[in-house]
Design a protein around this motif. Structure first.
Motif, PDB file in Angstrom:
ATOM      1  N   UNK A 122       0.766  -1.139  -0.001  1.00  0.00           N
ATOM      2  CA  UNK A 122       0.068   0.102  -0.154  1.00  0.00           C
ATOM      3  C   UNK A 122       0.834   1.203   0.051  1.00  0.00           C
ATOM      4  N   UNK A 123       1.872   1.204   0.535  1.00  0.00           N
ATOM      5  CA  UNK A 123       2.844   2.389   0.657  1.00  0.00           C
ATOM      6  C   UNK A 123       3.448   2.738  -0.545  1.00  0.00           C
ATOM      7  N   UNK A 124       3.402   1.804  -1.640  1.00  0.00           N
ATOM      8  CA  UNK A 124       4.021   1.949  -2.878  1.00  0.00           C
ATOM      9  C   UNK A 124       2.842   2.689  -3.831  1.00  0.00           C
ATOM     10  N   UNK A 125       1.465   2.452  -3.352  1.00  0.00           N
ATOM     11  CA  UNK A 125       0.589   2.935  -4.285  1.00  0.00           C
ATOM     12  C   UNK A 125       0.573   4.231  -4.711  1.00  0.00           C
ATOM     13  N   UNK A 126       0.492   4.398  -5.870  1.00  0.00           N
ATOM     14  CA  UNK A 126       0.564   6.188  -6.295  1.00  0.00           C
ATOM     15  C   UNK A 126       2.006   6.665  -6.317  1.00  0.00           C
ATOM     16  N   UNK A 127       2.937   5.638  -6.019  1.00  0.00           N
ATOM     17  CA  UNK A 127       4.337   6.347  -5.965  1.00  0.00           C
ATOM     18  C   UNK A 127       5.174   6.123  -7.165  1.00  0.00           C
ATOM     19  N   UNK A 128       6.299   6.972  -7.409  1.00  0.00           N
ATOM     20  CA  UNK A 128       7.424   6.777  -8.503  1.00  0.00           C
ATOM     21  C   UNK A 128       8.355   6.129  -7.787  1.00  0.00           C
ATOM     22  N   UNK A 129       8.650   4.528  -8.113  1.00  0.00           N
ATOM     23  CA  UNK A 129       9.359   3.533  -7.330  1.00  0.00           C
ATOM     24  C   UNK A 129      10.630   3.408  -8.067  1.00  0.00           C
ATOM     25  N   UNK A 130      11.653   3.369  -7.384  1.00  0.00           N
ATOM     26  CA  UNK A 130      13.204   2.885  -7.907  1.00  0.00           C
ATOM     27  C   UNK A 130      13.234   1.480  -7.283  1.00  0.00           C
ATOM     28  N   UNK A 131      13.429   0.583  -8.361  1.00  0.00           N
ATOM     29  CA  UNK A 131      14.089  -0.833  -7.564  1.00  0.00           C
ATOM     30  C   UNK A 131      15.687  -0.860  -7.592  1.00  0.00           C
ATOM     31  N   UNK A 132      15.895  -1.173  -6.452  1.00  0.00           N
ATOM     32  CA  UNK A 132      17.254  -1.427  -5.713  1.00  0.00           C
ATOM     33  C   UNK A 132      17.882  -2.437  -5.691  1.00  0.00           C
ATOM     34  N   UNK A 133      19.062  -2.926  -6.294  1.00  0.00           N
ATOM     35  CA  UNK A 133      19.587  -4.325  -6.291  1.00  0.00           C
ATOM     36  C   UNK A 133      21.123  -4.099  -5.774  1.00  0.00           C
ATOM     37  N   UNK A 134      21.784  -5.220  -5.126  1.00  0.00           N
ATOM     38  CA  UNK A 134      23.080  -5.158  -5.108  1.00  0.00           C
ATOM     39  C   UNK A 134      23.996  -5.362  -6.759  1.00  0.00           C
ATOM     40  N   UNK A 135      23.271  -6.505  -7.408  1.00  0.00           N
ATOM     41  CA  UNK A 135      23.900  -6.780  -8.518  1.00  0.00           C
ATOM     42  C   UNK A 135      22.425  -7.167  -9.659  1.00  0.00           C
ATOM     43  N   UNK A 136      22.557  -6.519 -10.709  1.00  0.00           N
ATOM     44  CA  UNK A 136      21.635  -6.757 -11.464  1.00  0.00           C
ATOM     45  C   UNK A 136      22.386  -7.797 -12.504  1.00  0.00           C
ATOM     46  N   UNK A 137      21.977  -8.852 -12.843  1.00  0.00           N
ATOM     47  CA  UNK A 137      22.296  -9.956 -13.718  1.00  0.00           C
ATOM     48  C   UNK A 137      21.718 -10.247 -15.058  1.00  0.00           C
ATOM     49  N   UNK A 138      20.662 -11.038 -14.870  1.00  0.00           N
ATOM     50  CA  UNK A 138      19.628 -11.220 -15.987  1.00  0.00           C
ATOM     51  C   UNK A 138      18.598 -10.335 -16.092  1.00  0.00           C
ATOM     52  N   UNK A 139      18.359  -9.646 -14.920  1.00  0.00           N
ATOM     53  CA  UNK A 139      17.450  -8.593 -14.917  1.00  0.00           C
ATOM     54  C   UNK A 139      15.968  -9.221 -14.397  1.00  0.00           C
ATOM     55  N   UNK A 140      15.856 -10.645 -14.166  1.00  0.00           N
ATOM     56  CA  UNK A 140      14.838 -11.235 -13.994  1.00  0.00           C
ATOM     57  C   UNK A 140      14.223 -10.908 -12.642  1.00  0.00           C
ATOM     58  N   UNK A 141      15.002 -10.837 -11.411  1.00  0.00           N
ATOM     59  CA  UNK A 141      14.694 -10.181 -10.131  1.00  0.00           C
ATOM     60  C   UNK A 141      14.311  -8.692 -10.318  1.00  0.00           C
ATOM     61  N   UNK A 142      14.840  -7.921 -11.157  1.00  0.00           N
ATOM     62  CA  UNK A 142      14.456  -6.459 -11.362  1.00  0.00           C
ATOM     63  C   UNK A 142      13.129  -6.488 -11.920  1.00  0.00           C
ATOM     64  N   UNK A 143      12.808  -7.558 -12.836  1.00  0.00           N
ATOM     65  CA  UNK A 143      11.633  -7.198 -13.727  1.00  0.00           C
ATOM     66  C   UNK A 143      10.404  -7.958 -12.552  1.00  0.00           C
ATOM     67  N   UNK A 144      10.797  -8.948 -11.760  1.00  0.00           N
ATOM     68  CA  UNK A 144       9.824  -9.356 -10.743  1.00  0.00           C
ATOM     69  C   UNK A 144       9.350  -8.281  -9.630  1.00  0.00           C
ATOM     70  N   UNK A 145      10.445  -7.498  -9.327  1.00  0.00           N
ATOM     71  CA  UNK A 145      10.087  -6.358  -8.446  1.00  0.00           C
ATOM     72  C   UNK A 145       9.312  -5.254  -9.076  1.00  0.00           C
TER      73      UNK A 145
END
Ligand SMILES: Nc1ncnc2[nH]cnc12
Length: 184
Positions: A122-145
């Motif tokens: 609910x705290x993300x609703x209506x918000x501009x959200x940036x996904x943060x990761x330590x390592x982005x490899x294939x991008x599949x975790x980033x896409x799930x987030x």
């Protein structure tokens, strides 16, 4: 990609912090330098400080996933003043109406399901959200987030990672590239 047995450590420098990274096996035949923010507040702080200027203008919230990216995101939140939410990799008994997101693909050889507690979503609703990761490899975790963000009613405003490993098509900001060695 280079070929190597992965015997020697790999050195990185972030700000004034230098580390010798262990090479660990991934999958059947590859090696990657292991990034460990957990237990390393010095490296975590250095990476967060370097990432702050890369946070896109207008960002209202950060979203990450346990475990290794958590101290990094906490530090980034502390430095930027932005709130953050954390997806889990296990269901917790206290969760209320969690969003459940399957993640296709593998991170370090492990497939995942992500859980975002309802009140946190609910705290993300209506918000501009940036996904943060330590390592982005294939991008599949980033896409799930990213999918979790959208399902929570937020919009994905960018992708931020300390390290990029390999190729993906995401419009991401990162500090450094990490190699991956494939044994032939
Ligand atoms: N090199 C790496 N170190 C730590 N976590 C990772 N996840 C994916 N690649 C990684």
């Amino acid at each position: 990609m280079t070929t190597s047995t992965g015997a020697n450590p790999y050195q990185i420098t972030v700000g004034s912090v230098t580390r010798q990274l262990r090479l660990v096996p991934v999958g059947q035949m590859g090696f990657v330098p292991l990034i460990e923010f957990i237990g390393d507040s010095e490296l975590t702080k250095a990476a967060a400080q370097a990432l702050v200027p890369l946070i896109p203008e207008g960002t209202e919230a950060l979203l990450t996933v346990v475990t290794n990216a958590l101290p990094l995101t906490h530090e980034l939140s502390d430095l930027s003043g932005l709130p953050y939410q954390v997806a889990r990799k296990k269901r917790r008994t206290y969760m209320q109406n969690p969003l459940i997101q399957e993640m296709p693909g593998l991170t370090l050889g492990v497939s995942e399901t992500l859980w975002l507690d309802g009140p946190h979503a609910e705290r993300l609703s209506g918000k501009k959200v940036v996904i943060v990761q330590d390592v982005i490899a294939t991008g599949s975790m980033a896409m799930a987030l990213a999918r979790l963000t959208e399902r929570a009613g937020g919009t994905v405003h960018g992708y931020l990672a300390a390290f990029k490993q390999g190729e993906n098509t995401l419009p991401m900001q990162y500090l450094q590239e990490l190699p991956k060695w494939v044994q032939s």
